[in-house]
Design an enzyme around this catalytic site. Structure first.
Site, PDB file in Angstrom:
ATOM      1  N   GLY A  44     -10.162   7.303   0.141  1.00  0.00           N
ATOM      2  CA  GLY A  44      -9.348   7.951   1.187  1.00  0.00           C
ATOM      3  C   GLY A  44      -8.558   6.517   1.493  1.00  0.00           C
ATOM      4  N   HIS A  45      -8.069   5.491   0.542  1.00  0.00           N
ATOM      5  CA  HIS A  45      -7.467   4.206   1.452  1.00  0.00           C
ATOM      6  C   HIS A  45      -6.900   3.446   0.387  1.00  0.00           C
ATOM      7  CE1 HIS A  45     -12.206   3.160   0.142  1.00  0.00           C
ATOM      8  NE2 HIS A  45     -11.430   2.061  -0.832  1.00  0.00           N
ATOM      9  N   ARG A  46      -6.457   2.417   0.595  1.00  0.00           N
ATOM     10  CA  ARG A  46      -5.938   1.427  -0.106  1.00  0.00           C
ATOM     11  C   ARG A  46      -6.516  -0.268   0.241  1.00  0.00           C
ATOM     12  NH1 ARG A  46      -0.535  -0.247   1.450  1.00  0.00           N
ATOM     13  NH2 ARG A  46       0.145   1.265   3.056  1.00  0.00           N
ATOM     14  N   HIS A  60      -6.217   5.571  -2.980  1.00  0.00           N
ATOM     15  CA  HIS A  60      -6.846   6.537  -3.711  1.00  0.00           C
ATOM     16  C   HIS A  60      -8.097   7.447  -2.602  1.00  0.00           C
ATOM     17  CE1 HIS A  60      -8.837   2.394  -2.970  1.00  0.00           C
ATOM     18  NE2 HIS A  60     -10.373   3.231  -3.760  1.00  0.00           N
ATOM     19  N   ILE A  73      -7.212  -0.094   4.308  1.00  0.00           N
ATOM     20  CA  ILE A  73      -5.820   0.488   5.038  1.00  0.00           C
ATOM     21  C   ILE A  73      -5.754   2.185   4.559  1.00  0.00           C
ATOM     22  CG2 ILE A  73      -3.426   1.042   4.584  1.00  0.00           C
ATOM     23  CD1 ILE A  73      -3.233  -1.814   3.602  1.00  0.00           C
TER      24      ILE A  73
END
Length: 129
Positions: free
Chosen positions: A44-46, A91, A116
């Site tokens: 749940g981030h980039r 993702h 992020i």
């Protein structure tokens, strides 16, 4: 956008040997793996800088990817598959099989400031394909 590669594999009567090389830029700085993930969703981030390569060594899982311009699901079902996530690829991973082992190789060391967590403004998370 994330890209799925078929890794070079050499097969013989003594087994298979799969090679991971020249897949992500820079040097490999971090390697970790996820297992016993259950029903939940991971990530749940980039990133600002990190490139990550995902290989499901055993079992299977699904990866959702959104780069701010498009979104796509990938199913990792074979240890010869390698999904490369660029820094801009927001993702999540889910639908882990009970026996899944997901290997992640990164060109950056862990740095909490590289993450992020906010999705892209136009991102619509679809529960299923």
């Amino acid at each position: 956008m994330a890209e799925l590669y078929n890794l070079k594999t050499f097969s013989s009567e003594t087994g298979d040997l799969t090679v991971f090389e020249n897949i992500i830029p820079g040097q490999i700085q971090r390697v970790f793996y996820i297992y016993n993930a259950g029903e939940g969703s991971r990530a749940g981030h980039r990133h600002h800088l990190a490139w990550n390569a995902l290989i499901c060594l055993n079992g299977s899982c699904r990866v959702y990817n959104n780069n701010g311009k498009g979104e796509e699901y990938f199913h990792l079902t074979n240890p010869r598959q390698c999904l490369v996530l660029k820094p801009e690829d927001w993702h999540t991973m889910d639908q882990f099989s009970e026996d899944a082992i997901l290997l992640v190789v990164s060109n950056q060391l862990y740095d909490k400031d590289d993450y992020i967590y906010e999705p892209y403004p136009n991102q619509v998370m679809v529960a299923s394909e």
